[in-house]
Scaffold this active site. Structure first.
Site, PDB file in Angstrom:
ATOM      1  N   ASP A 487       0.844  -1.184   0.000  1.00  0.00           N
ATOM      2  CA  ASP A 487       0.000   0.000   0.000  1.00  0.00           C
ATOM      3  C   ASP A 487       0.889   1.248   0.000  1.00  0.00           C
ATOM      4  O   ASP A 487       1.871   1.323   0.749  1.00  0.00           O
ATOM      5  CB  ASP A 487      -0.884  -0.022   1.249  1.00  0.00           C
ATOM      6  CG  ASP A 487      -1.868   1.121   1.307  1.00  0.00           C
ATOM      7  OD1 ASP A 487      -2.773   1.155   0.466  1.00  0.00           O
ATOM      8  OD2 ASP A 487      -1.717   1.985   2.193  1.00  0.00           O
ATOM      9  N   GLU A 524       1.559   0.258  -4.895  1.00  0.00           N
ATOM     10  CA  GLU A 524       1.095   1.559  -5.364  1.00  0.00           C
ATOM     11  C   GLU A 524       2.284   2.521  -5.412  1.00  0.00           C
ATOM     12  O   GLU A 524       2.751   2.966  -4.366  1.00  0.00           O
ATOM     13  CB  GLU A 524       0.026   2.121  -4.420  1.00  0.00           C
ATOM     14  CG  GLU A 524      -1.259   1.322  -4.392  1.00  0.00           C
ATOM     15  CD  GLU A 524      -2.264   1.939  -3.438  1.00  0.00           C
ATOM     16  OE1 GLU A 524      -3.326   2.375  -3.894  1.00  0.00           O
ATOM     17  OE2 GLU A 524      -1.987   2.001  -2.223  1.00  0.00           O
TER      18      GLU A 524
END
Length: 886
Positions: A487, A524
């Site tokens: 993340d 990400e």
């Protein structure tokens, strides 16, 4: 952490990413305000970066000093003289290069270890009077202790059944072990700052906490914190205590664990990934014996597992699980979880009342996405049959077994970029109550950075970076996890993610029971916040990770396929698959026909680039007729192409953030579009990722036209809006989920005027046959991808040689893409009309519709045809057809 914090995450990340041109996954609306210190020192503008140097924002270039001791009673001083940063220091702290630097007097450097365990301030006398500020200490802690502590044993470590418990707490005055209600002294190692206590076999299974007495700058006092172990391997309910547990204990291994046979590994560039939330998967599945639990993946006969097995047989390789580590936002005992007290199914499809009822219990129900980490290396207890003890360990392993058993490898979504809380007052603050001011990234004034939404961590600091590596390796070795999705990976240093890769690569089946080199990594790579543009270190962003073999999500083709961006005020902005120019809706945001045509053709260039794996150096003719590289195609002011090789960019059309693909198309397609045509459009959109070079991901249920009733940020929207419905009954909202009421107001109210007429329209709800047909057509595409080696090219040169767009240029058909790939020709027809594509260079060459489609599930696609004499391919409306040279 409070659910509002995670809602804020999605608002903050979206705004900052938009400003940075990153087009991140997250959602609108307003940035999070910077958190001020809770008490004590108002600011900490001095930074002690190593034992020899202090940098002080706002100081004058004159003698200064560090003072340490109790408030009002300094016990000692460390003299500072004006100095300069060395080249190495400038490289390590580029964001501090413009601030005044001071050299620590060599005669006082031996005082550092003492000073760091007391109240510490920087003081300078100026013509305007004394200037005093707090001192940030992560740099000097790394210098004094980090190098030696990076290899020290931490957490519970067993030797011949005897445990030793260790915690890194270099600034603590004392640390004691609270074990099963009694206090055990711990020994400090002066070289590493690690405190340890060796136990006996009877400690196994006992609950424990550390009692850490430490100066806390944000509290302005010395505190004694009773805190769990950041290296915990097991927990009691609601994370109240750590447990002394050896993960290698045979009692924690389910039957067959040691002999677990995994599906054959695939290179990341060939991975086809299904993103799945554990609770969503089974909570509404009447055929599951363990709804909402890890054990649902051991229910091999359930509807959900049968669907996953079908996807695996078609070519899906991995299941990506949304956070399954211990998180803070859900009561772990089912008896403590509240439920909506309304008859939700009796309310109208466009009613406000469902979301009102769900919102009343949202912060105390059993649902959250889980992006609020509490303990990074323990499975979340709310998914276990019993959250108290080691059931979660055994059952997580059974989940991995279940998925591996149907041919799917397991990916974990990991969130090391922030914690649920920081400071001394929040019980969900773990790291900061052990070493205050170290584990989190501090801004120039000493406040904790919150650009990730919450208390942002600092993996650039030695021991936080080590925690990331150690945690990932534990999941790989002890739980046999096959991949990790990071993340907000752009908030990590590139070096930290490469260290993870190196540590995994060192794992071998003979020594560790797993092949670490087969473990995939992606994340990400958004570029925003205080770390943006490599301000503090070389980030793990899209551009920087190219060539590493670690993939980043590519938003380029995603936006082109869907249309617009996740931040549009009007959600009806169209794209390639949603009717831009070729099937316009009524939104003025799309512009006039000329503007629509131009934007559509540019979108087609972005999609072409996505089909190559988003390669920076791939050369092709764009829709203006220019010969360009991928890096010369514009994406919101940034180069669209950034990958060095297939596998650097991960393709997707939807994920858990933002509206599901069905919901996005509900907004964007003309409202009169039939459910059958919506389903065909959805398959076209999915095909742009499924048939690309490099890895691809789709959200669970998207092949079944999954809807969240237009909810754009369902992290806390409960089971009503999120649950997957594998079985289908016509005439109910349990089919694809569309029409379960207006989505929650907190993140969607501004879209309600657009949502109401859609949700109220029963024609937008697909019947069961339509859902089944869409899924079957998608699986045919997966089978084609799995069967054809040309979709897994390993180098940019191979892609350049084998893949082309023969009709690209100023005469290209709007809404249609033709791709030639080795012996294949793929035509993507997103228009509502049958289309012909003539490739003169192929005239006389034999092609036939791929057998998987000629004899596949979709009889409309089976009517696609090829005329050998002219080299003309004819493709039905809203269809992707794959032809193979015969």
């Amino acid at each position: 952490m409070p659910s509002t914090a995670h809602r804020a995450r999605h608002r903050a990340v979206a705004v900052l990413a938009l400003l940075a041109g990153a087009a991140a996954l997250a959602l609108p609306s307003q940035p999070v305000a910077r958190a001020a210190p809770a008490g004590g020192q108002a600011k900490a503008e001095a930074q002690w970066i190593d034992r020899a140097t202090v940098v002080w924002k706002g100081a004058q270039r004159a003698d200064a000093r560090l003072e340490f001791g109790e408030p009002g009673h300094p016990a000692g001083r460390i003299r500072l003289t004006p100095g300069t940063l060395t080249p190495a220091e400038r490289a390590a702290y580029p964001h501090l290069a413009g601030y005044p630097a001071f050299t620590v007097d060599p005669r006082d450097r031996a005082l550092a270890a003492t000073a760091l365990r007391q109240r510490l301030t920087a003081t300078q006398r100026t013509p305007d009077g004394p200037h005093t500020t707090g001192v940030q200490i992560p740099g000097v802690l790394d210098d004094l202790y980090g190098t030696r502590a990076r290899h020290a044993a931490l957490g519970p470590v067993f030797h011949h059944g005897v445990p030793t418990l260790s915690v890194w707490a270099p600034t603590a005055r004392t640390v004691a072990l609270e074990l099963a209600g009694r206090r055990v002294p711990m020994h400090r190692d002066e070289a590493t700052g690690v405190w340890s206590a060796r136990g006996d076999r009877h400690w196994t299974g006992k609950p424990y906490r550390y009692l850490v007495t430490v100066w806390a700058p944000d509290a302005g006092r010395t505190v004694t914190n009773a805190v769990t172990d950041p290296y915990a391997t097991a927990l009691t309910t609601d994370s109240a205590r750590s447990l002394v547990v050896d993960l290698a204990d045979p009692e924690l291994a389910p039957k067959g664990w040691a002999q677990l046979r995994k599906p054959a590994p695939v290179p990341l560039r060939r991975a086809r990934i299904q993103e799945l939330h554990i609770r969503d998967f089974s909570i509404a599945d009447p055929t599951s014996r363990h709804p909402g639990q890890y054990l649902a993946f051991a229910d091999t006969g359930s509807a959900g597992m049968r669907h996953l097995r079908a996807l695996a047989a078609a070519g899906t390789t991995h299941v990506h699980l949304l956070p399954a580590f211990d998180f803070a936002s859900v009561p772990e005992r089912r008896a403590d979880q509240q439920r909506p007290d309304c008859d939700l199914s009796a309310l109208p499809a466009d009613s406000e009342r469902q979301q009102e009822c769900v919102a009343r219990t949202a912060d105390r129900d059993g649902y959250n996405w889980g992006y609020d980490p509490l303990h990074y290396t323990v499975p979340e207890g709310s998914y276990a049959s019993d959250p108290d003890g080691t059931a979660r360990t055994v059952e997580f392993r059974r989940m991995v077994q279940g998925l591996n058993g149907i041919g799917l490898r397991t990916v974990m979504d990991v969130v090391y970029n922030h914690t649920a809380a920081s400071g001394q007052d929040d019980p969900h603050s773990v790291l900061d109550r052990i070493v205050p001011g170290y584990y989190h990234r501090l801004l120039d004034d000493g406040t904790v950075a919150t650009s990730t939404c919450c208390a942002g961590t600092a993996p650039e600091h030695t021991m936080m970076g080590r925690l990331v590596v150690d945690s990932v390796v534990t999941w790989a070795r002890q739980y046999k996890v096959d991949g990790f999705r990071f993340d907000l990976m752009g908030h990590h240093p590139k070096a930290n993610i490469l260290a993870v890769r190196k540590a995994l690569d060192a794992l071998t089946p003979a020594r560790d029971g797993v092949d670490g080199k087969s473990i995939v990594l992606y994340g990400e790579g958004w570029n925003f916040g205080e770390a943006a543009d490599d301000a503090r270190f070389v980030q793990a962003t899209q551009r920087n990770m190219a060539g590493t073999g670690i993939a980043t999500f590519s938003d380029r083709a995603r936006d082109a396929v869907r249309g617009g961006s996740p931040f549009d005020a009007d959600p009806r902005v169209q794209g390639f698959a949603s009717g831009l120019f070729i099937d316009p809706n009524s939104s003025p945001a799309n512009g006039n026909p000329d503007a629509q045509r131009a934007r559509l053709l540019h979108y087609q260039d972005l999609i072409k680039l996505g089909l190559t794996g988003n390669l920076a150096d791939y050369t092709f003719t764009d829709t203006t007729g220019r010969r360009v590289k991928g890096s010369q195609i514009d994406y919101n002011g940034a180069p669209a192409g950034y990958a060095a090789a297939p596998g650097d960019a991960l393709a997707y059309a939807d994920a858990h953030d933002n509206e599901t693909l069905y919901d996005a198309l509900a907004y964007k397609l003309p409202q009169a579009t039939s459910p059958a045509d919506r389903a065909r459009t959805q398959v076209v959109a999915l095909a742009t990722a499924a048939l690309s070079q490099g890895p691809a991901l789709s959200q669970a249920g998207t092949d079944l036209l999954r809807s969240k009733s237009l909810d754009r940020n369902s992290f806390n929207s409960g089971d009503w809006f999120n649950a997957l419905h594998w079985t289908c009954t016509d005439g109910t909202r349990d089919g694809n989920g569309f029409g379960r009421g207006l989505p929650p107001a907190a993140d969607n109210k501004d879209k309600w005027p657009y949502a109401e007429p859609l949700l109220a329209d029963p024609a937008l709800r697909p019947d069961c046959a339509t859902r089944t047909a869409a899924s079957a057509a998608y699986r045919d595409l997966l089978r084609i991808h799995a069967a054809e080696p040309a979709f897994g090219l390993s180098t940019a040169a191979a892609v350049q040689s084998a893949l082309s767009f023969p009709l690209s240029g100023p005469d290209e058909t709007p809404g249609v893409l033709t791709m030639r790939l080795a012996d294949l020709v793929v035509v993507f027809n997103a228009t509502p009309r049958r289309q012909t594509q003539t490739v003169p260079a192929l005239a006389g060459r034999p092609y036939t519709l791929h057998p998987r489609q000629a004899h596949g599930a979709d009889r409309i696609t089976a009517t696609a045809a090829y005329d050998r004499a002219s080299g003309t391919f004819t493709v039905p409306p809203r269809t992707v057809a794959v032809f193979r040279r015969s």
